[in-house]
Design a protein around this motif. Structure first.
Motif, mmCIF file in Angstrom:
data_model
loop_
_atom_site.group_PDB
_atom_site.id
_atom_site.type_symbol
_atom_site.label_atom_id
_atom_site.label_comp_id
_atom_site.label_asym_id
_atom_site.label_seq_id
_atom_site.Cartn_x
_atom_site.Cartn_y
_atom_site.Cartn_z
ATOM 1 N N VAL A 1 8.666 -51.308 -28.013
ATOM 2 C CA VAL A 1 7.989 -52.370 -28.768
ATOM 3 C C VAL A 1 8.973 -53.491 -29.098
ATOM 4 N N THR A 2 10.159 -53.127 -29.524
ATOM 5 C CA THR A 2 11.169 -54.128 -29.854
ATOM 6 C C THR A 2 11.580 -54.928 -28.622
ATOM 7 N N ALA A 3 11.868 -54.247 -27.529
ATOM 8 C CA ALA A 3 12.290 -54.933 -26.301
ATOM 9 C C ALA A 3 11.187 -55.821 -25.756
ATOM 10 N N GLY A 4 9.950 -55.342 -25.756
ATOM 11 C CA GLY A 4 8.839 -56.139 -25.269
ATOM 12 C C GLY A 4 8.614 -57.379 -26.104
ATOM 13 N N THR A 5 8.725 -57.237 -27.404
ATOM 14 C CA THR A 5 8.538 -58.376 -28.305
ATOM 15 C C THR A 5 9.634 -59.428 -28.102
ATOM 16 N N ILE A 6 10.864 -58.982 -27.955
ATOM 17 C CA ILE A 6 11.969 -59.917 -27.716
ATOM 18 C C ILE A 6 11.797 -60.615 -26.377
ATOM 19 N N LEU A 7 11.398 -59.878 -25.349
ATOM 20 C CA LEU A 7 11.196 -60.468 -24.026
ATOM 21 C C LEU A 7 10.097 -61.524 -24.051
ATOM 22 N N VAL A 8 9.001 -61.236 -24.722
ATOM 23 C CA VAL A 8 7.907 -62.207 -24.822
ATOM 24 C C VAL A 8 8.367 -63.456 -25.576
ATOM 25 N N THR A 9 9.092 -63.281 -26.645
ATOM 26 C CA THR A 9 9.560 -64.422 -27.438
ATOM 27 C C THR A 9 10.492 -65.316 -26.638
ATOM 28 N N ILE A 10 11.435 -64.728 -25.945
ATOM 29 C CA ILE A 10 12.385 -65.522 -25.168
ATOM 30 C C ILE A 10 11.693 -66.243 -24.025
ATOM 31 N N THR A 11 10.805 -65.552 -23.319
ATOM 32 C CA THR A 11 10.130 -66.203 -22.193
ATOM 33 C C THR A 11 9.175 -67.295 -22.655
ATOM 34 N N GLN A 12 8.614 -67.174 -23.833
ATOM 35 C CA GLN A 12 7.719 -68.213 -24.343
ATOM 36 C C GLN A 12 8.477 -69.501 -24.628
ATOM 37 N N LEU A 13 9.727 -69.406 -25.000
ATOM 38 C CA LEU A 13 10.514 -70.591 -25.335
ATOM 39 C C LEU A 13 11.271 -71.168 -24.140
ATOM 40 N N THR A 14 11.048 -70.611 -22.934
ATOM 41 C CA THR A 14 11.663 -71.136 -21.727
ATOM 42 C C THR A 14 10.788 -72.263 -21.189
ATOM 43 N N VAL A 15 11.405 -73.406 -20.865
ATOM 44 C CA VAL A 15 10.659 -74.602 -20.490
ATOM 45 C C VAL A 15 10.878 -74.918 -19.016
ATOM 46 N N ASP A 16 9.784 -75.273 -18.324
ATOM 47 C CA ASP A 16 9.843 -75.761 -16.952
ATOM 48 C C ASP A 16 10.098 -77.262 -17.007
ATOM 49 N N GLU A 17 11.353 -77.657 -16.850
ATOM 50 C CA GLU A 17 11.748 -79.060 -17.013
ATOM 51 C C GLU A 17 11.057 -79.970 -16.005
ATOM 52 N N ASN A 18 10.901 -79.509 -14.738
ATOM 53 C CA ASN A 18 10.275 -80.349 -13.716
ATOM 54 C C ASN A 18 8.830 -80.667 -14.067
ATOM 55 N N GLN A 19 8.078 -79.668 -14.462
ATOM 56 C CA GLN A 19 6.680 -79.882 -14.818
ATOM 57 C C GLN A 19 6.569 -80.728 -16.085
ATOM 58 N N LEU A 20 7.474 -80.540 -17.016
ATOM 59 C CA LEU A 20 7.479 -81.323 -18.245
ATOM 60 C C LEU A 20 7.749 -82.799 -17.941
ATOM 61 N N GLU A 21 8.690 -83.077 -17.036
ATOM 62 C CA GLU A 21 8.973 -84.457 -16.642
ATOM 63 C C GLU A 21 7.785 -85.101 -15.935
ATOM 64 N N GLU A 22 7.080 -84.308 -15.080
ATOM 65 C CA GLU A 22 5.906 -84.826 -14.383
ATOM 66 C C GLU A 22 4.809 -85.182 -15.389
ATOM 67 N N GLU A 23 4.611 -84.347 -16.388
ATOM 68 C CA GLU A 23 3.592 -84.637 -17.398
ATOM 69 C C GLU A 23 3.969 -85.867 -18.211
ATOM 70 N N ASP A 24 5.264 -86.004 -18.555
ATOM 71 C CA ASP A 24 5.711 -87.182 -19.290
ATOM 72 C C ASP A 24 5.544 -88.451 -18.456
ATOM 73 N N ALA A 25 5.836 -88.359 -17.158
ATOM 74 C CA ALA A 25 5.715 -89.510 -16.279
ATOM 75 C C ALA A 25 4.262 -89.930 -16.117
ATOM 76 N N SER A 26 3.351 -88.961 -16.097
ATOM 77 C CA SER A 26 1.941 -89.290 -15.934
ATOM 78 C C SER A 26 1.351 -89.901 -17.217
ATOM 79 N N LEU A 27 1.965 -89.615 -18.368
ATOM 80 C CA LEU A 27 1.472 -90.164 -19.623
ATOM 81 C C LEU A 27 1.927 -91.604 -19.848
ATOM 82 N N THR A 28 3.096 -91.956 -19.304
ATOM 83 C CA THR A 28 3.609 -93.317 -19.502
ATOM 84 C C THR A 28 3.459 -94.103 -18.218
ATOM 85 N N TYR A 29 2.915 -95.279 -18.319
ATOM 86 C CA TYR A 29 2.726 -96.132 -17.136
ATOM 87 C C TYR A 29 3.607 -97.332 -17.199
#
Length: 83
Positions: free
Chosen positions: A55-83
């Motif tokens: 339970v402890t290991a699973g909870t830590i794994l979920v927490t860490i993976t949730q805070l991992t960011v896909d920088e490429n997709q984030l940049e694409e979304e930011d680029a599509s929002l600003t013209y």
């Protein structure tokens, strides 16, 4: 930018596919551990110890993976929002 707003931004940002798979694995590990801990009847002490760690290991794994960011997709979304 405060630490809490940065954590919130990272939690809401897109997650890379590899870490999505790891997140599912963490959820399964935590769920199995919880099922063993809440099982009715007599459960061996070694299995209860393992379940607590799962339970402890699973909870830590979920927490860490949730805070991992896909920088490429984030940049694409930011680029599509600003013209």
């Amino acid at each position: 930018m405060g630490i809490f707003s940065e954590i919130k931004q990272r939690a809401l940002a897109p997650t890379p596919p590899f870490f999505k798979k790891l997140k599912r694995i963490g959820l399964v590990v935590a769920a199995v551990g919880t099922a063993v801990l809440t099982a009715p009847g007599s459960v061996p002490a070694a299995l209860l110890l393992w379940a607590g760690h799962a339970v402890t290991a699973g909870t830590i794994l979920v927490t860490i993976t949730q805070l991992t960011v896909d920088e490429n997709q984030l940049e694409e979304e930011d680029a599509s929002l600003t013209y």
